[in-house]
Design an enzyme around this catalytic site. Structure first.
Site, mmCIF file in Angstrom:
data_model
loop_
_atom_site.group_PDB
_atom_site.id
_atom_site.type_symbol
_atom_site.label_atom_id
_atom_site.label_comp_id
_atom_site.label_asym_id
_atom_site.label_seq_id
_atom_site.Cartn_x
_atom_site.Cartn_y
_atom_site.Cartn_z
ATOM 1 N N SER A 1 0.808 -1.269 -0.077
ATOM 2 C CA SER A 1 -0.179 0.018 -0.014
ATOM 3 C C SER A 1 0.991 1.344 0.058
ATOM 4 O O SER A 1 2.009 1.416 0.851
ATOM 5 C CB SER A 1 -0.856 0.020 1.389
ATOM 6 O OG SER A 1 -1.385 1.280 1.396
ATOM 7 N N TYR B 1 -3.428 0.753 10.281
ATOM 8 C CA TYR B 1 -3.380 0.023 8.971
ATOM 9 C C TYR B 1 -2.178 0.189 8.028
ATOM 10 O O TYR B 1 -1.647 -0.783 7.706
ATOM 11 C CB TYR B 1 -4.422 0.576 7.940
ATOM 12 C CG TYR B 1 -4.708 0.308 6.706
ATOM 13 C CD1 TYR B 1 -5.072 -1.000 6.238
ATOM 14 C CD2 TYR B 1 -3.954 0.968 5.541
ATOM 15 C CE1 TYR B 1 -5.065 -1.481 4.911
ATOM 16 C CE2 TYR B 1 -4.096 0.669 4.231
ATOM 17 C CZ TYR B 1 -4.627 -0.699 3.725
ATOM 18 O OH TYR B 1 -4.530 -1.269 2.468
ATOM 19 N N LYS C 1 0.538 -2.567 6.841
ATOM 20 C CA LYS C 1 0.984 -2.752 5.327
ATOM 21 C C LYS C 1 2.644 -2.774 5.000
ATOM 22 O O LYS C 1 2.984 -3.445 4.516
ATOM 23 C CB LYS C 1 0.256 -1.823 4.384
ATOM 24 C CG LYS C 1 -1.145 -2.166 4.086
ATOM 25 C CD LYS C 1 -1.455 -3.614 3.517
ATOM 26 C CE LYS C 1 -2.824 -3.836 3.015
ATOM 27 N NZ LYS C 1 -2.881 -5.151 2.478
#
Length: 313
Positions: A152, A178, A182
């Protein structure tokens, strides 16, 4: 629409396992692979959604009917991963595992998996790592197998804190958790590739990301949710910087199928800030490839999951 479908090599006879293939990027990856003749196995949590995804594949790729199947796999539950991995390992072959599934939001504050891992790190990193470790013997049976991890752009905004990998010591913030998850996925993926090379394996571990991809610019599919803001103004705004999820799937599919793809690479869109564009090998932050961090994280992953990759450093 996001443009014409990609031209892929003939994938007849090859088997691709796609985690989270019942919606979003994973569904588009499955449809594109099936369109090129691949056998696609969707590994996901909900059988009803799996059947709906298979039905959609049959509608849009009629020839995929006999070559697509579903295996139940909950990446937030190590017991489910063990059962799903055993079923997948019984397949005649696995050429590529696309570790696509992931948690973007918990819908609130900090939550945990069935094994009491923080949900984002537990699903995005630990669940996939446990699956990969169990499937490595099947992948190593092929001459040119690949593992494609979903990275990401968000990895650029954070650094890993291995003392707080599961957000126990600091206030929980969804986007930070998050982004860190990633970055952890990418750090693990690059370390995995180094270990595969060092141990004489031909399995390649590489990372791909979709850029900024949204439902609003994607072709309609019955199984996919209607865009929340699908009006002409919002679509025009998104089109300036983004692309549909069908286009976002293309760098991931390219990493899985392109003849030029190799272990340790990072694929993404080739446009401005990697937000949209054609699939290409792109740059990742140097700290995602930090060897010391990679070795430490890899050991932590095996400790937490209780599953060994059998790949000494």
């Amino acid at each position: 629409m996001s443009g014409p479908a990609p031209t892929l090599p003939d994938l007849s006879g090859k088997t691709f396992v796609v985690t989270g293939g019942t919606g979003g990027l994973g569904y588009w990856e499955s449809e594109q692979l099936a369109s090129a003749g691949a056998t696609v196995v969707i590994a996901a949590r909900t059988p009803e959604k799996g059947e709906a995804a298979l039905a959609s594949l049959r509608r849009h790729v009629p020839s995929a009917g006999a070559r697509a199947s579903f295996v139940r796999l909950d990446l937030a539950d190590l017991a489910s991963i063990a059962d799903g991995a055993a079923e997948l390992a019984a397949l005649p072959r696995i050429d590529t595992l696309i570790a696509n599934a992931g948690i973007l939001s918990t819908g609130g504050g900090r939550s945990t998996t069935a094994d009491r891992f923080e949900t984002m790190i537990g699903t995005n990193l630990l669940g996939h790592a446990a699956l990969i470790a169990r499937l490595l013997p099947s992948l190593r049976a092929q001459d040119t197998a690949r593992i494609v991890h979903l990275g990401s752009i968000s990895h650029e905004f954070f650094r890993l804190d291995l003392d707080d990998l599961q957000s126990n010591r600091t206030p929980f913030r969804q986007f930070r958790s998050y982004g860190r998850s990633k970055l952890a996925v990418m750090t693990y993926a690059f370390e995995l590739d180094r270990r595969l090379r060092a141990n004489g394996s031909t399995v390649a571990s590489l990372v791909a990301h979709p850029g900024f991809s949204v439902d609003e610019l994607s072709p309609p599919r019955d199984i996919l949710p209607a865009p929340k803001t699908g009006n002409p103004v919002s679509r025009a705004a998104y089109r300036l910087i983004g692309q549909g999820k069908d286009a976002g799937a293309r760098p991931i599919v390219a990493a899985a199928t392109d003849a030029a793809a190799a272990g340790g690479q990072y694929w993404g869109p080739d446009g401005w800030r990697q937000l949209k564009g054609d699939p290409a090998v792109v740059g990742a932050k140097a700290y995602a490839r930090d060897r010391t961090m990679g070795r430490t994280l890899f050991a932590r992953v095996e400790e937490l999951t209780g599953v060994s990759h059998d790949l000494p450093a």
